[in-house]
Scaffold this motif. Structure first.
Motif, PDB file in Angstrom:
ATOM      1  N   ARG A 126       0.829  -1.205   0.000  1.00 55.06           N
ATOM      2  CA  ARG A 126       0.000   0.000   0.000  1.00 55.06           C
ATOM      3  C   ARG A 126       0.859   1.247   0.000  1.00 55.06           C
ATOM      4  O   ARG A 126       0.597   2.196  -0.748  1.00 55.06           O
ATOM      5  CB  ARG A 126      -0.959  -0.001   1.188  1.00 55.06           C
ATOM      6  CG  ARG A 126      -2.080  -1.017   1.043  1.00 55.06           C
ATOM      7  CD  ARG A 126      -3.122  -0.867   2.121  1.00 55.06           C
ATOM      8  NE  ARG A 126      -2.610  -1.046   3.459  1.00 55.06           N
ATOM      9  CZ  ARG A 126      -2.518  -2.222   4.079  1.00 55.06           C
ATOM     10  NH1 ARG A 126      -2.915  -3.320   3.487  1.00 55.06           N
ATOM     11  NH2 ARG A 126      -2.041  -2.285   5.301  1.00 55.06           N
ATOM     12  N   LYS A 127       1.892   1.246   0.807  1.00 57.38           N
ATOM     13  CA  LYS A 127       2.774   2.407   0.871  1.00 57.38           C
ATOM     14  C   LYS A 127       3.496   2.600  -0.464  1.00 57.38           C
ATOM     15  O   LYS A 127       3.597   3.716  -0.975  1.00 57.38           O
ATOM     16  CB  LYS A 127       3.785   2.242   2.010  1.00 57.38           C
ATOM     17  CG  LYS A 127       4.662   3.455   2.218  1.00 57.38           C
ATOM     18  CD  LYS A 127       5.519   3.309   3.443  1.00 57.38           C
ATOM     19  CE  LYS A 127       6.350   4.555   3.671  1.00 57.38           C
ATOM     20  NZ  LYS A 127       7.128   4.475   4.898  1.00 57.38           N
ATOM     21  N   ARG A 128       3.974   1.520  -1.045  1.00 57.34           N
ATOM     22  CA  ARG A 128       4.657   1.578  -2.337  1.00 57.34           C
ATOM     23  C   ARG A 128       3.701   2.086  -3.418  1.00 57.34           C
ATOM     24  O   ARG A 128       4.071   2.909  -4.247  1.00 57.34           O
ATOM     25  CB  ARG A 128       5.197   0.190  -2.704  1.00 57.34           C
ATOM     26  CG  ARG A 128       6.124   0.185  -3.887  1.00 57.34           C
ATOM     27  CD  ARG A 128       6.758  -1.193  -4.112  1.00 57.34           C
ATOM     28  NE  ARG A 128       7.431  -1.685  -2.912  1.00 57.34           N
ATOM     29  CZ  ARG A 128       7.063  -2.802  -2.262  1.00 57.34           C
ATOM     30  NH1 ARG A 128       6.074  -3.546  -2.695  1.00 57.34           N
ATOM     31  NH2 ARG A 128       7.711  -3.183  -1.185  1.00 57.34           N
ATOM     32  N   LEU A 129       2.460   1.607  -3.405  1.00 55.04           N
ATOM     33  CA  LEU A 129       1.472   2.053  -4.383  1.00 55.04           C
ATOM     34  C   LEU A 129       1.196   3.548  -4.237  1.00 55.04           C
ATOM     35  O   LEU A 129       1.136   4.276  -5.233  1.00 55.04           O
ATOM     36  CB  LEU A 129       0.174   1.250  -4.239  1.00 55.04           C
ATOM     37  CG  LEU A 129      -0.950   1.614  -5.201  1.00 55.04           C
ATOM     38  CD1 LEU A 129      -0.517   1.469  -6.651  1.00 55.04           C
ATOM     39  CD2 LEU A 129      -2.175   0.748  -4.911  1.00 55.04           C
ATOM     40  N   ARG A 130       1.016   4.023  -3.015  1.00 59.35           N
ATOM     41  CA  ARG A 130       0.802   5.465  -2.800  1.00 59.35           C
ATOM     42  C   ARG A 130       1.971   6.268  -3.352  1.00 59.35           C
ATOM     43  O   ARG A 130       1.789   7.287  -4.022  1.00 59.35           O
ATOM     44  CB  ARG A 130       0.619   5.769  -1.307  1.00 59.35           C
ATOM     45  CG  ARG A 130      -0.732   5.401  -0.753  1.00 59.35           C
ATOM     46  CD  ARG A 130      -0.933   5.960   0.653  1.00 59.35           C
ATOM     47  NE  ARG A 130       0.058   5.514   1.599  1.00 59.35           N
ATOM     48  CZ  ARG A 130      -0.060   4.422   2.355  1.00 59.35           C
ATOM     49  NH1 ARG A 130      -1.134   3.662   2.249  1.00 59.35           N
ATOM     50  NH2 ARG A 130       0.882   4.083   3.203  1.00 59.35           N
ATOM     51  N   LYS A 131       3.177   5.796  -3.089  1.00 62.65           N
ATOM     52  CA  LYS A 131       4.375   6.498  -3.551  1.00 62.65           C
ATOM     53  C   LYS A 131       4.443   6.521  -5.076  1.00 62.65           C
ATOM     54  O   LYS A 131       4.735   7.549  -5.682  1.00 62.65           O
ATOM     55  CB  LYS A 131       5.622   5.818  -2.972  1.00 62.65           C
ATOM     56  CG  LYS A 131       6.912   6.518  -3.303  1.00 62.65           C
ATOM     57  CD  LYS A 131       8.089   5.857  -2.617  1.00 62.65           C
ATOM     58  CE  LYS A 131       9.373   6.583  -2.915  1.00 62.65           C
ATOM     59  NZ  LYS A 131      10.515   5.973  -2.213  1.00 62.65           N
ATOM     60  N   LEU A 132       4.155   5.396  -5.702  1.00 61.18           N
ATOM     61  CA  LEU A 132       4.185   5.332  -7.162  1.00 61.18           C
ATOM     62  C   LEU A 132       3.103   6.211  -7.790  1.00 61.18           C
ATOM     63  O   LEU A 132       3.356   6.886  -8.801  1.00 61.18           O
ATOM     64  CB  LEU A 132       4.034   3.880  -7.632  1.00 61.18           C
ATOM     65  CG  LEU A 132       5.223   2.968  -7.324  1.00 61.18           C
ATOM     66  CD1 LEU A 132       4.861   1.512  -7.600  1.00 61.18           C
ATOM     67  CD2 LEU A 132       6.454   3.398  -8.107  1.00 61.18           C
ATOM     68  N   LEU A 133       1.913   6.223  -7.202  1.00 56.55           N
ATOM     69  CA  LEU A 133       0.845   7.071  -7.732  1.00 56.55           C
ATOM     70  C   LEU A 133       1.193   8.551  -7.585  1.00 56.55           C
ATOM     71  O   LEU A 133       0.896   9.361  -8.472  1.00 56.55           O
ATOM     72  CB  LEU A 133      -0.482   6.749  -7.048  1.00 56.55           C
ATOM     73  CG  LEU A 133      -1.092   5.404  -7.440  1.00 56.55           C
ATOM     74  CD1 LEU A 133      -2.290   5.086  -6.553  1.00 56.55           C
ATOM     75  CD2 LEU A 133      -1.478   5.381  -8.907  1.00 56.55           C
TER      76      LEU A 133
END
Length: 174
Positions: A126-133
Protein backbone atom coordinates in the motif's frame (compact mmCIF):
# COMPACT_ATOMS: atom_id res chain seq x y z
CA UNK A 1 -0.89 -13.93 -26.09
CA UNK A 2 -1.61 -10.73 -24.19
CA UNK A 3 -2.63 -7.56 -25.96
CA UNK A 4 -0.24 -4.65 -25.68
CA UNK A 5 -3.00 -2.76 -23.86
CA UNK A 6 -2.82 -5.30 -21.03
CA UNK A 7 0.85 -4.40 -20.54
CA UNK A 8 0.24 -0.65 -20.68
CA UNK A 9 0.38 1.08 -17.29
CA UNK A 10 -1.77 3.92 -18.61
CA UNK A 11 -4.44 1.49 -19.78
CA UNK A 12 -4.41 -0.41 -16.47
CA UNK A 13 -4.60 2.82 -14.50
CA UNK A 14 -7.46 4.10 -16.66
CA UNK A 15 -9.35 0.82 -16.31
CA UNK A 16 -8.88 0.72 -12.52
CA UNK A 17 -10.10 4.32 -12.26
CA UNK A 18 -13.18 3.56 -14.38
CA UNK A 19 -14.01 0.50 -12.27
CA UNK A 20 -13.55 2.46 -9.04
CA UNK A 21 -15.81 5.22 -10.36
CA UNK A 22 -18.48 2.69 -11.40
CA UNK A 23 -18.43 1.08 -7.96
CA UNK A 24 -18.59 4.50 -6.31
CA UNK A 25 -21.54 5.45 -8.55
CA UNK A 26 -23.40 2.31 -7.47
CA UNK A 27 -22.91 3.07 -3.77
CA UNK A 28 -23.55 6.82 -4.10
CA UNK A 29 -26.84 6.12 -5.88
CA UNK A 30 -28.05 4.59 -2.60
CA UNK A 31 -27.64 8.09 -1.11
CA UNK A 32 -29.28 9.77 -4.09
CA UNK A 33 -25.94 11.17 -5.26
CA UNK A 34 -23.96 11.07 -8.49
CA UNK A 35 -20.14 10.83 -8.65
CA UNK A 36 -18.61 14.23 -7.98
CA UNK A 37 -21.45 15.44 -5.80
CA UNK A 38 -20.00 13.68 -2.77
CA UNK A 39 -16.83 15.74 -3.11
CA UNK A 40 -18.81 18.96 -2.76
CA UNK A 41 -20.54 17.65 0.36
CA UNK A 42 -17.21 16.52 1.88
CA UNK A 43 -15.49 19.83 1.11
CA UNK A 44 -18.30 21.75 2.75
CA UNK A 45 -18.36 19.41 5.74
CA UNK A 46 -14.70 20.31 6.29
CA UNK A 47 -15.17 24.03 5.68
CA UNK A 48 -18.76 25.19 5.32
CA UNK A 49 -19.67 28.51 3.72
CA UNK A 50 -17.29 28.41 0.77
CA UNK A 51 -17.72 30.63 -2.26
CA UNK A 52 -18.29 29.14 -5.70
CA UNK A 53 -14.76 30.17 -6.68
CA UNK A 54 -13.32 28.37 -3.65
CA UNK A 55 -15.36 25.25 -4.39
CA UNK A 56 -14.34 25.20 -8.06
CA UNK A 57 -10.66 25.58 -7.12
CA UNK A 58 -10.82 22.83 -4.50
CA UNK A 59 -12.62 20.50 -6.93
CA UNK A 60 -10.23 21.45 -9.74
CA UNK A 61 -13.12 22.21 -12.09
CA UNK A 62 -14.32 25.30 -13.90
CA UNK A 63 -16.77 27.54 -12.02
CA UNK A 64 -19.76 26.66 -14.28
CA UNK A 65 -19.25 22.97 -13.47
CA UNK A 66 -19.17 23.68 -9.74
CA UNK A 67 -22.22 25.92 -10.09
CA UNK A 68 -24.20 23.21 -11.87
CA UNK A 69 -23.33 20.65 -9.18
CA UNK A 70 -24.25 23.08 -6.39
CA UNK A 71 -27.56 23.81 -8.16
CA UNK A 72 -28.42 20.12 -8.31
CA UNK A 73 -27.50 19.56 -4.66
CA UNK A 74 -29.52 22.63 -3.67
CA UNK A 75 -32.53 21.26 -5.54
CA UNK A 76 -32.24 18.11 -3.40
CA UNK A 77 -32.25 20.22 -0.24
CA UNK A 78 -28.64 19.35 0.64
CA UNK A 79 -27.17 22.85 0.25
CA UNK A 80 -28.25 26.44 0.60
CA UNK A 81 -26.76 29.52 -1.00
CA UNK A 82 -26.63 32.75 0.98
CA UNK A 83 -25.24 36.17 0.24
CA UNK A 84 -22.17 37.03 2.28
CA UNK A 85 -22.74 39.36 5.23
CA UNK A 86 -19.93 41.69 4.18
CA UNK A 87 -20.65 41.71 0.43
CA UNK A 88 -24.13 40.93 -0.87
CA UNK A 89 -22.70 40.13 -4.32
CA UNK A 90 -20.63 37.28 -2.89
CA UNK A 91 -22.58 34.03 -2.50
CA UNK A 92 -21.52 31.35 -0.05
CA UNK A 93 -22.66 27.73 -0.06
CA UNK A 94 -23.72 26.01 3.15
CA UNK A 95 -24.73 22.45 3.99
CA UNK A 96 -28.22 21.79 5.28
CA UNK A 97 -28.68 19.26 8.07
CA UNK A 98 -29.61 16.62 5.48
CA UNK A 99 -26.50 17.53 3.48
CA UNK A 100 -24.35 17.14 6.58
CA UNK A 101 -25.83 13.67 7.22
CA UNK A 102 -25.18 12.54 3.66
CA UNK A 103 -21.63 13.89 3.82
CA UNK A 104 -21.08 11.69 6.86
CA UNK A 105 -22.49 8.68 5.00
CA UNK A 106 -19.99 9.28 2.18
CA UNK A 107 -17.13 8.34 4.54
CA UNK A 108 -18.58 4.84 4.92
CA UNK A 109 -18.82 4.45 1.15
CA UNK A 110 -15.27 5.64 0.61
CA UNK A 111 -14.04 3.26 3.34
CA UNK A 112 -15.84 0.27 1.76
CA UNK A 113 -14.46 1.03 -1.69
CA UNK A 114 -10.96 1.53 -0.27
CA UNK A 115 -11.15 -1.84 1.47
CA UNK A 116 -12.16 -3.50 -1.80
CA UNK A 117 -9.35 -1.79 -3.74
CA UNK A 118 -6.57 -2.69 -1.31
CA UNK A 119 -7.71 -6.25 -0.54
CA UNK A 120 -4.68 -8.52 -0.62
CA UNK A 121 -2.14 -5.70 -0.32
CA UNK A 122 0.04 -5.64 2.78
CA UNK A 123 1.16 -2.36 4.36
CA UNK A 124 4.40 -2.28 2.31
CA UNK A 125 2.48 -2.74 -0.95
CA UNK A 126 0.00 0.00 0.00
CA UNK A 127 2.77 2.41 0.87
CA UNK A 128 4.66 1.58 -2.34
CA UNK A 129 1.47 2.05 -4.38
CA UNK A 130 0.80 5.46 -2.80
CA UNK A 131 4.38 6.50 -3.55
CA UNK A 132 4.18 5.33 -7.16
CA UNK A 133 0.84 7.07 -7.73
CA UNK A 134 2.26 10.32 -6.32
CA UNK A 135 5.22 9.97 -8.72
CA UNK A 136 2.81 9.50 -11.64
CA UNK A 137 0.87 12.59 -10.46
CA UNK A 138 4.08 14.59 -10.31
CA UNK A 139 5.22 13.48 -13.78
CA UNK A 140 1.85 14.18 -15.38
CA UNK A 141 1.44 17.54 -13.62
CA UNK A 142 4.91 18.55 -14.75
CA UNK A 143 4.13 17.60 -18.36
CA UNK A 144 1.01 19.77 -18.19
CA UNK A 145 2.79 22.64 -16.47
CA UNK A 146 0.41 22.22 -13.55
CA UNK A 147 1.15 22.35 -9.86
CA UNK A 148 0.71 19.47 -7.45
CA UNK A 149 -2.18 19.58 -4.99
CA UNK A 150 -1.58 21.16 -1.60
CA UNK A 151 -0.05 18.69 0.83
CA UNK A 152 1.86 16.68 -1.81
CA UNK A 153 5.16 17.55 -0.11
CA UNK A 154 3.84 16.25 3.21
CA UNK A 155 2.92 12.96 1.55
CA UNK A 156 6.42 12.64 0.07
CA UNK A 157 7.93 13.16 3.52
CA UNK A 158 5.65 10.39 4.77
CA UNK A 159 7.30 8.07 2.23
CA UNK A 160 10.67 8.70 3.84
CA UNK A 161 9.40 7.25 7.13
CA UNK A 162 10.40 3.65 7.81
CA UNK A 163 8.00 0.91 6.77
CA UNK A 164 5.52 -0.08 9.44
CA UNK A 165 3.98 -3.45 10.05
CA UNK A 166 1.31 -1.88 12.24
CA UNK A 167 -2.22 -3.00 11.44
CA UNK A 168 -4.00 -0.85 8.91
CA UNK A 169 -7.36 0.68 9.76
CA UNK A 170 -10.24 0.24 7.36
CA UNK A 171 -10.32 2.97 4.76
CA UNK A 172 -6.67 3.98 5.06
CA UNK A 173 -6.21 6.62 2.41
CA UNK A 174 -4.15 5.80 -0.68
Amino acid sequence: MKDSLDRSIGHRLHRAARLQRALAARHLAELGLFPGQESVLKLLSESDGRTMTELAAALQVRPPTASKTVGRLSAQGLLTRKASDGDGRLVRVWLTEEGRQRAGAVDGIWDRIEDIMIAGLDSKDRKRLRKLLRKLDKNLASALGATLPAGAEDEEAEDAAPESDAPVLAGEAL
